[in-house]
Design an enzyme around this catalytic site. Structure first.
Site, PDB file in Angstrom:
ATOM      1  N   ASP A  14       0.817  -1.222   0.000  1.00  0.00           N
ATOM      2  CA  ASP A  14       0.000   0.000   0.000  1.00  0.00           C
ATOM      3  C   ASP A  14       0.842   1.258   0.000  1.00  0.00           C
ATOM      4  O   ASP A  14       0.652   2.152  -0.811  1.00  0.00           O
ATOM      5  CB  ASP A  14      -0.915   0.043   1.241  1.00  0.00           C
ATOM      6  CG  ASP A  14      -1.909  -1.102   1.276  1.00  0.00           C
ATOM      7  OD1 ASP A  14      -2.025  -1.802   0.250  1.00  0.00           O
ATOM      8  OD2 ASP A  14      -2.552  -1.298   2.321  1.00  0.00           O
ATOM      9  N   ARG A  94      -0.241   5.622  17.034  1.00  0.00           N
ATOM     10  CA  ARG A  94      -0.531   6.631  16.010  1.00  0.00           C
ATOM     11  C   ARG A  94      -0.081   8.041  16.365  1.00  0.00           C
ATOM     12  O   ARG A  94       0.554   8.708  15.559  1.00  0.00           O
ATOM     13  CB  ARG A  94      -2.014   6.604  15.623  1.00  0.00           C
ATOM     14  CG  ARG A  94      -2.500   5.272  15.048  1.00  0.00           C
ATOM     15  CD  ARG A  94      -1.510   4.652  14.128  1.00  0.00           C
ATOM     16  NE  ARG A  94      -2.042   3.529  13.350  1.00  0.00           N
ATOM     17  CZ  ARG A  94      -1.282   2.700  12.655  1.00  0.00           C
ATOM     18  NH1 ARG A  94       0.029   2.857  12.644  1.00  0.00           N
ATOM     19  NH2 ARG A  94      -1.803   1.716  11.974  1.00  0.00           N
ATOM     20  N   ASP A 123      -7.652   4.756  12.328  1.00  0.00           N
ATOM     21  CA  ASP A 123      -6.286   5.281  12.233  1.00  0.00           C
ATOM     22  C   ASP A 123      -6.213   6.633  11.526  1.00  0.00           C
ATOM     23  O   ASP A 123      -5.445   7.504  11.908  1.00  0.00           O
ATOM     24  CB  ASP A 123      -5.380   4.264  11.536  1.00  0.00           C
ATOM     25  CG  ASP A 123      -5.072   3.080  12.443  1.00  0.00           C
ATOM     26  OD1 ASP A 123      -5.031   3.285  13.677  1.00  0.00           O
ATOM     27  OD2 ASP A 123      -4.889   1.962  11.943  1.00  0.00           O
ATOM     28  N   SER A 173      -4.658  -8.141   6.872  1.00  0.00           N
ATOM     29  CA  SER A 173      -4.023  -6.837   7.022  1.00  0.00           C
ATOM     30  C   SER A 173      -3.528  -6.763   8.467  1.00  0.00           C
ATOM     31  O   SER A 173      -4.287  -6.959   9.410  1.00  0.00           O
ATOM     32  CB  SER A 173      -5.045  -5.734   6.736  1.00  0.00           C
ATOM     33  OG  SER A 173      -4.674  -4.558   7.389  1.00  0.00           O
TER      34      SER A 173
END
Ligand code: ARG
Length: 409
Positions: A14, A94, A123, A173
């Site tokens: 990605d 994050r 996220d 994922s």
């Protein structure tokens, strides 16, 4: 001249596609950043991959220690389990990654930062709110959210642009850091079906776990773990060690129907061996040292802290306000907790603390005790006063009501 864009880069398909995308569609000079929060990836390989995709510069930042002490340890002190299940592992990383991106963007004079989040998850919120709190003038580019490439389109684009396609057809994922491994997609999207064994990497299945239990003693100081089995360890090593030990016993698998902040309900699977053990042990020790009043009030504070971490509001001042209370309570959370790991389960089997409010003299059922049992009778008289008064009244009024009712007839 091309403008600089700082991209959070994992080395996966990605974000590799994003490098090319930013170069092509935005005519950007891309600077990639990989922040090591304990995801156990080969940073050298990631750097090389970025360079073959012609980035202007690549940064690898080791933030493991900072992650453990400033984020994970705060979560332990707050007993952070979102919806009673999820140790907010991905969520915690994050704001830290965002702050590193902002630092680099400032240093490099970049006009924008970019990330590979979709428009469906949490996220994106955590990144965007953190980034724009720290640097309101920085643009945020989230091409996946804006364009919404499917996996097939991505692969086509990657092939056309000389980006290496992963050979394995892993359907999942994954997001990993010291505090846990989040597993999504593929067969896990069917909440009625048991997660296939190949979804797991950090934990064995309980069936394959050793048939003898293992005892682990965790020492806490000021609410945070400092030693395992008498051996003092730095925060990162301590968490890594426990991930291995508990994982070996199949401890830390979590299967959860989670409410995302964008409203979606999703089935989430996690492996958080160290988190599962440390949170359980910490909560247990708190019960020894905090008063009942502190402990029940703290539960509400903990829930609120965890929510802020989950919903992307790490930068809200309320988090630090809550931490002021939490930290005050944690000064006394010193002691040792013994945990028994066995076949996918964990149980606290012993605890001790110099700050313990447990007093054997009071608690024992032996006759010789400092607790004066004769005081209890008077105490109970007053304790139940309003309850007794109410019930007496209820009886009287219902008798009165039934005589009134019989009169009507
Ligand atoms: N549901 C978890 C969270 O919101 C995990 C998200 C995993 N993220 C990912 N990019 N795979 O924190």
């Amino acid at each position: 001249m091309a403008e600089k864009v700082v991209l959070a880069y994992s080395g996966g398909l990605d974000t590799s596609v994003l490098i090319k995308w930013l170069q092509e569609k935005y005519n950007a000079d891309v600077i990639t950043v990989t922040v090591d929060v304990g995801q156990q990836e080969n940073l050298k390989e990631i750097e090389e991959k970025a360079k073959t995709l012609k980035v202007l510069k690549h940064y690898s930042i080791d933030a493991k220690h900072e992650f453990a002490t400033n984020y994970v340890f705060s979560a332990i002190k707050a007993n952070a389990l979102y919806e009673e299940k999820y140790p907010v592992s991905t969520a915690l990383s994050r704001p830290l990654i965002a702050s590193k991106m902002v630092e680099i963007a400032k240093e490099e004079g970049a006009v924008a930062v970019a990330h590979g989040c979709t428009g469906k998850g949490n996220d994106q919120v955590r990144f965007d709110v953190s980034i724009s709190s720290l640097a309101p003038n920085l643009k945020i580019i989230a091409p996946v959210r804006e364009v919404g490439l499917t996996r097939d389109e991505e692969i086509k684009y990657a092939k056309a642009n000389g980006i290496q396609i992963p050979t394995s057809t892993n359907p999942y994922s994954i997001d990993q850091n010291l505090w846990g491994r989040s597993i999504e997609c593929g067969p896990l999207e069917h909440p009625d079906q048991e997660p296939p064994e190949d979804a797991f990497e950090w934990t064995v299945s309980p069936e394959k776990a050793p048939s003898t239990p293992e005892y682990v003693t965790i020492k806490f100081k000021g609410g945070v773990p400092v030693a395992i089995n008498e051996e003092s360890l730095n925060p990162v090593t301590l968490i890594e060690t426990l991930n291995k030990t508990a994982g070996k016993h199949g401890v830390g698998r979590i299967d959860h129907i989670e409410d995302r902040l964008v409203g979606i309900k999703s089935r989430e699977v996690y492996e958080c061996p160290a988190a599962t053990v440390l949170l359980e042990a910490h909560k247990d020790l708190e019960k020894m040292v905090l008063t009942r009043h502190e402990a029940t009030f703290k539960q509400q504070i903990d829930t609120q802290w965890t929510l802020l971490a989950y919903i992307g509001l790490w930068m809200d001042p309320l988090r630090e306000d809550l931490e002021a209370f939490i930290d005050e309570t944690q000064e006394r959370v010193d002691g040792e907790v013994q945990v028994k790991l066995y076949k996918g389960g964990l149980r606290v089997v012993g605890r001790s603390s110099p700050m313990s409010l447990y007093d054997l003299n009071l608690a024992t059922y032996e006759i010789q005790t400092t607790f004066n049992q004769s005081f209890s009778k008077g105490f109970i008289e007053l304790w139940g006063l309003q309850t007794k008064t109410f019930n007496a009244l209820k009886k009287k009024t219902s008798e009165w009501k039934s005589t009134e009712a019989s009169k009507v007839v």
